[in-house]
Structure formats: C-alpha cells, structure tokens
Design a protein around this motif. Structure first.
Motif, PDB file in Angstrom:
ATOM      1  N   GLY A   1       0.812  -1.208   0.000  1.00 18.29           N
ATOM      2  CA  GLY A   1       0.000   0.000   0.000  1.00 18.29           C
ATOM      3  C   GLY A   1       0.843   1.255   0.000  1.00 18.29           C
ATOM      4  O   GLY A   1       1.993   1.277   0.434  1.00 18.29           O
ATOM      5  N   LEU A   2       0.244   2.298  -0.504  1.00 13.76           N
ATOM      6  CA  LEU A   2       0.942   3.573  -0.615  1.00 13.76           C
ATOM      7  C   LEU A   2       1.268   4.157   0.751  1.00 13.76           C
ATOM      8  O   LEU A   2       2.372   4.674   0.963  1.00 13.76           O
ATOM      9  N   LEU A   3       0.359   4.060   1.696  1.00 11.42           N
ATOM     10  CA  LEU A   3       0.605   4.595   3.036  1.00 11.42           C
ATOM     11  C   LEU A   3       1.781   3.887   3.697  1.00 11.42           C
ATOM     12  O   LEU A   3       2.642   4.522   4.299  1.00 11.42           O
ATOM     13  N   GLY A   4       1.841   2.584   3.570  1.00  6.47           N
ATOM     14  CA  GLY A   4       2.948   1.827   4.155  1.00  6.47           C
ATOM     15  C   GLY A   4       4.282   2.208   3.543  1.00  6.47           C
ATOM     16  O   GLY A   4       5.288   2.334   4.250  1.00  6.47           O
ATOM     17  N   MET A   5       4.293   2.408   2.238  1.00  5.89           N
ATOM     18  CA  MET A   5       5.529   2.807   1.557  1.00  5.89           C
ATOM     19  C   MET A   5       5.944   4.217   1.977  1.00  5.89           C
ATOM     20  O   MET A   5       7.130   4.496   2.164  1.00  5.89           O
TER      21      MET A   5
END
Length: 64
Positions: A39-43
């Motif tokens: 996911g983008l948030l995790g990255m």
C-alpha cells in the motif's frame, strides 16, 4: 552528447557524487530499496522513517 559538453552539466556532475552517496546510504543501510509493507501509506511511512533515521544519525554525529 552536446549537453554533456556544457559548463552547466560539468558543474552539476561534480556535485552529483554527494547526492548518490546519501541515496546509497538510504538504500543499503536503512532498507529504502525494497518496500516491506503493501500500500501507498505503508511505503510512505517506510520512506519517512528511513529518512528520519538517517537525518537523526547525521544530527547526532554533528553534535558529538
């Protein structure tokens, strides 16, 4: 080829090694090269934490 002969390119290429050294430290020393979560948030969180850790190390090294 013509662009590589300009003074602008030569000046910028002399400074590039400094940036590449910092990028290498992020990638190899702090896991910035491979995403550990999905996911983008995790990255984004992984990137922010890696950059924060490197900056904190630099601050501590300067303050010694």
């Amino acid at each position: 080829m013509a662009f590589q002969e300009t003074e602008y390119f030569k000046d910028k290429s002399k400074e590039r090694y400094k940036i590449e050294a910092k990028n290498s430290e992020l990638k190899h020393g702090h896991g910035y090269d491979v995403a550990t979560s999905s996911g983008l948030l995790g990255m984004q969180l992984q990137g922010a934490m890696a950059i924060f850790a490197v900056n904190l190390k630099r601050i501590l090294k300067i303050s010694e």
